[in-house]
Every structure is written in C-alpha cells, then in structure tokens.
Design a protein around this motif. Structure first.
Motif, PDB file in Angstrom:
ATOM      1  N   PRO A   1       0.817  -1.216   0.000  1.00 37.51           N
ATOM      2  CA  PRO A   1       0.000   0.000   0.000  1.00 37.51           C
ATOM      3  C   PRO A   1       0.852   1.267   0.000  1.00 37.51           C
ATOM      4  CG  PRO A   1      -0.002  -1.023   2.175  1.00 37.51           C
ATOM      5  CD  PRO A   1       0.693  -1.984   1.256  1.00 37.51           C
ATOM      6  N   ILE A   2       0.373   2.279  -0.725  1.00 35.98           N
ATOM      7  CA  ILE A   2       1.056   3.570  -0.818  1.00 35.98           C
ATOM      8  C   ILE A   2       0.157   4.642  -0.236  1.00 35.98           C
ATOM      9  CG2 ILE A   2       2.045   5.289  -2.381  1.00 35.98           C
ATOM     10  CD1 ILE A   2       2.620   3.061  -4.339  1.00 35.98           C
ATOM     11  N   SER A   3       0.740   5.520   0.558  1.00 38.75           N
ATOM     12  CA  SER A   3       0.003   6.608   1.193  1.00 38.75           C
ATOM     13  C   SER A   3       0.167   7.897   0.415  1.00 38.75           C
ATOM     14  CB  SER A   3       0.510   6.812   2.627  1.00 38.75           C
ATOM     15  OG  SER A   3       0.019   8.023   3.171  1.00 38.75           O
ATOM     16  N   ALA A   4      -0.886   8.707   0.388  1.00 36.40           N
ATOM     17  CA  ALA A   4      -0.760  10.062  -0.131  1.00 36.40           C
ATOM     18  C   ALA A   4       0.258  10.814   0.723  1.00 36.40           C
ATOM     19  CB  ALA A   4      -2.111  10.763  -0.091  1.00 36.40           C
ATOM     20  N   ASN A   5       1.019  11.683   0.092  1.00 36.76           N
ATOM     21  CA  ASN A   5       2.068  12.402   0.821  1.00 36.76           C
ATOM     22  C   ASN A   5       1.888  13.915   0.785  1.00 36.76           C
ATOM     23  OD1 ASN A   5       2.838  11.964  -2.046  1.00 36.76           O
ATOM     24  ND2 ASN A   5       4.569  13.268  -1.505  1.00 36.76           N
ATOM     25  N   GLU A   6       0.964  14.402  -0.047  1.00 39.13           N
ATOM     26  CA  GLU A   6       0.681  15.832  -0.120  1.00 39.13           C
ATOM     27  C   GLU A   6      -0.710  16.051   0.470  1.00 39.13           C
ATOM     28  OE1 GLU A   6       2.068  19.705  -1.361  1.00 39.13           O
ATOM     29  OE2 GLU A   6       3.060  17.755  -1.559  1.00 39.13           O
ATOM     30  N   ILE A   7      -0.778  16.728   1.592  1.00 38.99           N
ATOM     31  CA  ILE A   7      -2.049  16.921   2.294  1.00 38.99           C
ATOM     32  C   ILE A   7      -2.342  18.408   2.413  1.00 38.99           C
ATOM     33  CG2 ILE A   7      -3.301  16.605   4.465  1.00 38.99           C
ATOM     34  CD1 ILE A   7      -0.481  14.251   3.722  1.00 38.99           C
ATOM     35  N   ARG A   8      -3.515  18.819   1.917  1.00 39.83           N
ATOM     36  CA  ARG A   8      -3.944  20.208   2.026  1.00 39.83           C
ATOM     37  C   ARG A   8      -5.162  20.290   2.934  1.00 39.83           C
ATOM     38  NH1 ARG A   8      -2.247  19.671  -3.353  1.00 39.83           N
ATOM     39  NH2 ARG A   8      -0.602  21.146  -3.936  1.00 39.83           N
ATOM     40  N   VAL A   9      -5.106  21.218   3.883  1.00 37.53           N
ATOM     41  CA  VAL A   9      -6.168  21.384   4.872  1.00 37.53           C
ATOM     42  C   VAL A   9      -6.738  22.793   4.746  1.00 37.53           C
ATOM     43  CG1 VAL A   9      -6.750  21.351   7.328  1.00 37.53           C
ATOM     44  CG2 VAL A   9      -4.995  19.795   6.436  1.00 37.53           C
ATOM     45  N   TRP A  10      -8.070  22.898   4.687  1.00 34.99           N
ATOM     46  CA  TRP A  10      -8.732  24.191   4.660  1.00 34.99           C
ATOM     47  C   TRP A  10      -9.494  24.398   5.968  1.00 34.99           C
ATOM     48  CZ3 TRP A  10      -7.780  21.490   0.291  1.00 34.99           C
ATOM     49  CH2 TRP A  10      -7.259  22.205  -0.813  1.00 34.99           C
ATOM     50  N   LEU A  11      -9.263  25.551   6.591  1.00 34.25           N
ATOM     51  CA  LEU A  11      -9.936  25.938   7.825  1.00 34.25           C
ATOM     52  C   LEU A  11     -10.746  27.213   7.589  1.00 34.25           C
ATOM     53  CD1 LEU A  11      -6.959  25.635  10.352  1.00 34.25           C
ATOM     54  CD2 LEU A  11      -8.569  23.834   9.697  1.00 34.25           C
ATOM     55  N   GLY A  12     -11.761  27.408   8.415  1.00 33.34           N
ATOM     56  CA  GLY A  12     -12.486  28.661   8.386  1.00 33.34           C
ATOM     57  C   GLY A  12     -11.635  29.778   8.956  1.00 33.34           C
ATOM     58  N   PRO A  13     -11.948  31.027   8.657  1.00 38.05           N
ATOM     59  CA  PRO A  13     -11.119  32.151   9.126  1.00 38.05           C
ATOM     60  C   PRO A  13     -11.013  32.236  10.646  1.00 38.05           C
ATOM     61  CG  PRO A  13     -13.177  32.922   8.128  1.00 38.05           C
ATOM     62  CD  PRO A  13     -13.062  31.474   7.801  1.00 38.05           C
ATOM     63  N   ASN A  14     -12.074  31.894  11.372  1.00 39.23           N
ATOM     64  CA  ASN A  14     -12.020  31.967  12.836  1.00 39.23           C
ATOM     65  C   ASN A  14     -11.031  30.955  13.410  1.00 39.23           C
ATOM     66  OD1 ASN A  14     -13.915  34.015  12.912  1.00 39.23           O
ATOM     67  ND2 ASN A  14     -15.657  32.614  13.163  1.00 39.23           N
ATOM     68  N   ASP A  15     -11.083  29.725  12.901  1.00 35.81           N
ATOM     69  CA  ASP A  15     -10.154  28.696  13.396  1.00 35.81           C
ATOM     70  C   ASP A  15      -8.724  29.018  12.978  1.00 35.81           C
ATOM     71  OD1 ASP A  15     -11.915  26.957  14.802  1.00 35.81           O
ATOM     72  OD2 ASP A  15     -12.676  26.235  12.872  1.00 35.81           O
ATOM     73  N   ALA A  16      -8.545  29.504  11.750  1.00 38.62           N
ATOM     74  CA  ALA A  16      -7.199  29.853  11.285  1.00 38.62           C
ATOM     75  C   ALA A  16      -6.592  30.938  12.166  1.00 38.62           C
ATOM     76  CB  ALA A  16      -7.252  30.306   9.837  1.00 38.62           C
ATOM     77  N   ALA A  17      -7.418  31.889  12.580  1.00 35.68           N
ATOM     78  CA  ALA A  17      -6.923  32.968  13.437  1.00 35.68           C
ATOM     79  C   ALA A  17      -6.478  32.431  14.793  1.00 35.68           C
ATOM     80  CB  ALA A  17      -8.004  34.030  13.608  1.00 35.68           C
ATOM     81  N   ARG A  18      -7.176  31.431  15.306  1.00 32.75           N
ATOM     82  CA  ARG A  18      -6.812  30.869  16.610  1.00 32.75           C
ATOM     83  C   ARG A  18      -5.470  30.144  16.563  1.00 32.75           C
ATOM     84  NH1 ARG A  18     -12.494  29.445  16.419  1.00 32.75           N
ATOM     85  NH2 ARG A  18     -13.668  30.750  17.884  1.00 32.75           N
TER      86      ARG A  18
END
Length: 215
Positions: free
Chosen positions: A50-67
């Motif tokens: 098995p091969i795992s993905a190695n590029e992971i992109r995460v999107w957060l809302g502006p309130n969580d990103a600010a925290r």
C-alpha cells in the motif's frame, strides 16, 4: 488502535498550548484524525504494498485559522510527523516527502474543515528517525552511530560502544551494520551483523530505538 494513538499523541503535544484557550473551537487532534482518515481512504495498492498520499492540504475557516496563528508552523510539523508515524504503523510507503499545508476558506464555519490528499512524486531522501526526536538524512556517506563524540549519531549510553553501528544507502534502500559492538545491534528483537531495513523495522541500540523513512 493506531488512530487512537495518533489522537493521544497530538493531545499530549498541544494540550498546554491549545486546549485551554480553544476548548469550544476546532482542536488539533480533530485535524490530525481527519487527515489520517483521508490517508486511509485514499491509499493505493502497488506491487510493493500500500502507498500513502504524501501531499495533504487542509482548509480551515477564518475563525479557526486565526486561533492557530503563531502556532501554525508547529502544528504543520506535528501533523506531518503524524502522517509518517501512521504510515509506518499501517505499512504504507510514500512516493515522495510528506508535506502538509493549511489554507483559509472564507466559506467554512468555525469547527469545519476540508482535507484533500494527493500523491506527489519526489526524489527519495531516506531518513533515520531516532526515538528521542532527532532525525538524520541518509546520504552518500554512511552514518556512524555510537558513544564517541566524533560519530554522526551520538548516544550517551554506557551500553553503547564508541563506534557501535553504521547505516548506509544501498541500491534498494537502507541497511545497517553492527561494528563489532560489545552489546550488539538489534532489529525487531534479533541481534544482527548486517541487514537491510524496511520502514516497519525497529532498530534498538542501547536504550534508543530507530527506524527509517524511505521518502
């Protein structure tokens, strides 16, 4: 069991930094567990397993990103290590280095997140990972392990010889050789003279454990 271990690890790392001020908001362990689930869901099978993905992109809302502002670099580093450790536990390989990025999506509400994974090839750079947190690239020159201050990986342990073992790259990956040490080098509990290593192998020298990451 592996997912629970990931949750516990992230919680221990960030509980003093994040948990108290952000109890009602998105927690780092929620991001970590979501990433792990996506990695499991998108894994692929190859002739070598098995091969795992190695590029992971995460999107957060502006309130969580600010925290998370001011702590994002530490969070990204721990999320990348979480992916590596989960892959080792599940026997996944990578096609390139693990990379996590965090973005802001103005349409996401507090507590929500999106995760997307990709398989991005890259030049293989094996690394030797030490249980005390140190990490060493395995390049053209072999890495010598021992108690002497002149070696590459110094282990301050009286049970470790001055020049105890060495790790080097081969045409197929990485190998380790015992340098006639007094107390021996062990791989998965067995004393060895020289052997090739896989990411699932546990190397023990004195009280230190080591493993390799092949990409």
């Amino acid at each position: 069991m592996v997912l629970k271990s990931v949750e516990n690890r992230l919680e221990r790392i960030f509980e003093r930094t994040f948990s108290r001020p952000f109890k009602s908001a998105l927690q780092p362990i929620e991001i970590g567990t979501r990433i792990v689930r996506e990695v499991d869901l998108t894994r692929r099978l190859s002739s070598q397993g098995p091969i795992s993905a190695n590029e992971i992109r995460v999107w957060l809302g502006p309130n969580d990103a600010a925290r998370f502002e001011g702590f994002q670099k530490a969070l990204v580093a721990e999320l990348e290590e979480t992916v590596r450790q989960h892959a080792v536990g599940e026997g996944y390989s990578f096609v390139g280095p693990v990379h996590v990025e965090i973005f802001i999506d103005d349409d996401l509400k507090a507590g929500d997140l999106e995760v997307k994974t990709e398989f991005v090839g890259g030049e293989s750079q094996p690394r030797l990972l030490v249980s005390d947190g140190r990490s060493f690239a395995v390049g053209e020159r072999s890495l010598v392990i021992g108690r002497s201050p002149d070696v590459d990986l110094v282990i301050n342990d009286s049970n470790v010889s001055r020049r105890h073992a060495e790790v080097w790259r081969t045409s197929e990956g990485v190998a380790i050789r015992d340098l006639q040490s007094t107390n021996g080098t062990f791989v998965n509990g067995h004393r060895i003279s020289a052997v090739s290593l896989s990411p699932r192998d546990d190397v023990t020298i004195g009280t230190i454990h080591l493993r390799i990451e092949l990409a």
